[in-house]
Design a protein around this motif. Structure first.
Motif, PDB file in Angstrom:
ATOM      1  N   TYR A   1      -4.109   4.158   4.619  1.00 49.26           N
ATOM      2  CA  TYR A   1      -2.835   3.612   3.520  1.00 49.26           C
ATOM      3  C   TYR A   1      -3.868   3.401   2.669  1.00 49.26           C
ATOM      4  O   TYR A   1      -5.067   3.303   2.104  1.00 49.26           O
ATOM      5  N   ILE A   2      -3.328   3.914   1.125  1.00 45.35           N
ATOM      6  CA  ILE A   2      -4.370   3.611  -0.002  1.00 45.35           C
ATOM      7  C   ILE A   2      -3.782   1.984  -0.456  1.00 45.35           C
ATOM      8  O   ILE A   2      -3.026   2.105  -0.899  1.00 45.35           O
ATOM      9  N   TYR A   3      -4.743   1.453  -1.296  1.00 43.63           N
ATOM     10  CA  TYR A   3      -4.623   0.054  -2.013  1.00 43.63           C
ATOM     11  C   TYR A   3      -4.613   0.567  -3.128  1.00 43.63           C
ATOM     12  O   TYR A   3      -5.946   0.848  -3.614  1.00 43.63           O
ATOM     13  N   THR A   4      -3.792  -0.719  -4.047  1.00 42.90           N
ATOM     14  CA  THR A   4      -4.260  -0.227  -5.512  1.00 42.90           C
ATOM     15  C   THR A   4      -4.782  -2.089  -5.500  1.00 42.90           C
ATOM     16  O   THR A   4      -3.538  -2.453  -5.547  1.00 42.90           O
ATOM     17  N   ASP A   5      -5.610  -2.157  -6.523  1.00 41.47           N
ATOM     18  CA  ASP A   5      -5.987  -3.539  -6.737  1.00 41.47           C
ATOM     19  C   ASP A   5      -5.242  -4.151  -8.163  1.00 41.47           C
ATOM     20  O   ASP A   5      -5.186  -3.541  -8.918  1.00 41.47           O
ATOM     21  N   GLU A   6      -4.519  -4.778  -7.757  1.00 40.48           N
ATOM     22  CA  GLU A   6      -3.825  -5.260  -9.182  1.00 40.48           C
ATOM     23  C   GLU A   6      -4.111  -5.576 -10.126  1.00 40.48           C
ATOM     24  O   GLU A   6      -3.327  -5.940 -11.846  1.00 40.48           O
ATOM     25  N   ASN A   7      -5.525  -6.531 -10.328  1.00 43.90           N
ATOM     26  CA  ASN A   7      -6.139  -6.708 -11.141  1.00 43.90           C
ATOM     27  C   ASN A   7      -7.403  -5.293 -12.199  1.00 43.90           C
ATOM     28  O   ASN A   7      -7.205  -5.497 -13.161  1.00 43.90           O
ATOM     29  N   THR A   8      -7.343  -4.967 -10.911  1.00 43.34           N
ATOM     30  CA  THR A   8      -8.806  -4.221 -11.813  1.00 43.34           C
ATOM     31  C   THR A   8      -8.671  -2.442 -11.128  1.00 43.34           C
ATOM     32  O   THR A   8      -9.361  -1.732 -11.986  1.00 43.34           O
ATOM     33  N   TYR A   9      -7.492  -1.887 -10.361  1.00 42.42           N
ATOM     34  CA  TYR A   9      -6.568  -1.233 -10.441  1.00 42.42           C
ATOM     35  C   TYR A   9      -7.959   0.214  -9.560  1.00 42.42           C
ATOM     36  O   TYR A   9      -7.502   1.279  -9.363  1.00 42.42           O
ATOM     37  N   GLU A  10      -8.870  -0.633  -8.962  1.00 41.57           N
ATOM     38  CA  GLU A  10      -9.363  -0.355  -7.949  1.00 41.57           C
ATOM     39  C   GLU A  10      -8.125   0.215  -6.783  1.00 41.57           C
ATOM     40  O   GLU A  10      -7.847  -0.795  -6.103  1.00 41.57           O
ATOM     41  N   MET A  11      -9.156   2.018  -5.651  1.00 45.16           N
ATOM     42  CA  MET A  11      -7.744   2.457  -5.142  1.00 45.16           C
ATOM     43  C   MET A  11      -9.428   2.325  -4.185  1.00 45.16           C
ATOM     44  O   MET A  11     -10.436   2.910  -4.055  1.00 45.16           O
ATOM     45  N   THR A  12      -8.670   1.500  -2.728  1.00 41.49           N
ATOM     46  CA  THR A  12      -9.495   1.486  -1.962  1.00 41.49           C
ATOM     47  C   THR A  12      -8.467   2.627  -0.715  1.00 41.49           C
ATOM     48  O   THR A  12      -7.809   2.097  -0.633  1.00 41.49           O
TER      49      THR A  12
ATOM     50  N   PRO B   1       0.307  -1.039   0.489  1.00 43.95           N
ATOM     51  CA  PRO B   1       0.341   0.107  -0.309  1.00 43.95           C
ATOM     52  C   PRO B   1       0.607   0.998   0.388  1.00 43.95           C
ATOM     53  O   PRO B   1       1.772   1.089   0.133  1.00 43.95           O
ATOM     54  N   ALA B   2       0.341   2.229  -0.056  1.00 44.69           N
ATOM     55  CA  ALA B   2       0.760   3.542  -0.321  1.00 44.69           C
ATOM     56  C   ALA B   2       0.392   4.100   0.954  1.00 44.69           C
ATOM     57  O   ALA B   2      -0.627   4.333   1.249  1.00 44.69           O
ATOM     58  N   ASP B   3       1.587   4.598   2.241  1.00 52.09           N
ATOM     59  CA  ASP B   3       1.421   5.276   3.147  1.00 52.09           C
ATOM     60  C   ASP B   3       1.211   6.776   2.670  1.00 52.09           C
ATOM     61  O   ASP B   3       1.887   7.663   2.854  1.00 52.09           O
ATOM     62  N   PHE B   4       0.267   6.938   3.356  1.00 54.40           N
ATOM     63  CA  PHE B   4      -0.813   9.025   2.864  1.00 54.40           C
ATOM     64  C   PHE B   4      -1.254   8.998   4.067  1.00 54.40           C
ATOM     65  O   PHE B   4      -2.087  10.052   4.353  1.00 54.40           O
TER      66      PHE B   4
END
Length: 341
Positions: A165-176, A115-118
């Motif tokens: 933390y911001i997560y990016t799904d490696e298949n759909t690229y959805e950000m949560t 994740p990106a530590d935001f």
């Protein structure tokens, strides 16, 4: 420094005098922003810049002070100095990924384990200060000084965000996002504290009553100092400044703890804006805060204290002639629970 010897018998200031401004950043360095060819900066090296940042401990600090009224008088070995001033200090803390996310893109943070530590944080204080400095010459060489201060808090905003933390799904690229934000605030100004975007605008409402009302947000502080003159050319001094606190009343709080907040709409309006690189960062952060915080009102909180930003200073000087002096100063500043040079 309240112990620096004053040669004048009378000191007077009124209205706009003794203006001070300082800015400091912990991590952004010229040599880390650019790639160099043949010893000359030739291009911006984004990856070099991001990798040079600390993982969590990056900050920008600003300070401002303005004397409204001052009067000092020397009586034999004693110098008495009364002062009334307005002061501001602000700190912004950010993680490495907070900038890396926008520079390198979210494709650099794919998968649940990356994740990106935001995390970000803000600490802003504005207050008025009334002080009486006492300076006493023990002998021809040694002078000591003390400056007790009565403080009136005008505004404080403190945002602590250490676990977002911001997560990016490696298949759909959805950000949560997993969000953990804590905010406390207090002000005597005419402003809607529910809207953080109005914080700058509220400064227009500062008046005499706000700077001279010691009933709501009362604080105390003290400065200490000593100076020693070796001869007519050389002298040294040390001081400890801003030991103290302010107790804030009529406070507002908000605490946000959420998991899996969908952030795509907040971060990217539409594909056209992204493809044209036409992104308004102000709107972006505003939308991001709104998505994360919702539109819930901030609720009343308990009284709380904030410490002043304590400084320790050492200085020495060499005076060539009475009109020309060379001074060297070393200063330690208390930021984010650490003393820093």
């Amino acid at each position: 420094n309240p112990a620096i010897p004053t040669e004048s018998k009378i000191v007077f200031g009124l209205g706009i005098s003794n203006i001070g401004f300082s800015a400091y950043n912990s991590s952004i360095r010229y040599n880390n922003l650019y790639g160099f060819e043949n010893g000359k900066a030739s291009y911006i090296d984004a990856n070099k810049f991001i990798n040079s940042l600390d993982e969590h401990d990056n900050f920008i600090n600003t300070n401002f002070s303005l004397d409204i009224a001052r009067f000092g008088i020397k009586v034999k070995k004693l110098f008495i100095d009364a002062n009334w001033r307005v002061r501001y200090n602000g700190e912004f803390h950010y993680s490495r990924d907070f900038l890396g996310f926008f520079i390198n893109g979210n494709g650099n943070y794919l998968g649940a384990d990356n994740p990106a530590d935001f995390s970000i944080g803000t600490d802003i204080n504005m207050f008025s200060e009334m002080s009486v400095g006492l300076q006493y010459a023990i002998n021809d060489k040694l002078t000591i000084g003390i400056r007790p201060k009565l403080l009136n808090g005008i505004a404080n905003i403190s945002i602590n965000d250490d676990n977002t933390y911001i997560y990016t799904d490696e298949n759909t690229y959805e950000m949560t996002g997993d969000v953990s934000i804590n905010m406390k605030a207090s002000t005597v100004l005419d402003a809607d504290i529910n809207r953080l975007s109005q914080v700058g605008d509220c400064l227009n409402s500062i008046g005499f009553s706000e700077m001279f009302n010691f009933k709501e947000n009362l604080g105390f502080g003290i400065d200490l100092g000593a100076s020693y003159i070796f001869n007519k050319h050389i002298g040294v001094a040390m001081g400890v400044y801003d030991l103290g606190f302010i107790k804030w009343k009529n406070t507002k709080e908000k605490h946000v703890y959420k998991d899996n907040v969908v952030l795509n709409d907040a971060l990217i309006d539409d594909f056209e804006n992204l493809s044209n690189l036409n992104l308004d960062l102000t709107t972006l952060y505003s939308d991001l805060l709104e998505d994360v915080w919702d539109n819930d009102s901030i609720y009343p909180g308990e009284d709380y204290k904030t410490s002043l930003k304590t400084r320790i200073m050492l200085q020495g000087y060499y005076e060539f002639i009475p009109m020309a002096r060379f001074t060297a100063i070393a200063q330690m500043y208390y930021v984010k629970e650490k003393m820093r040079p």
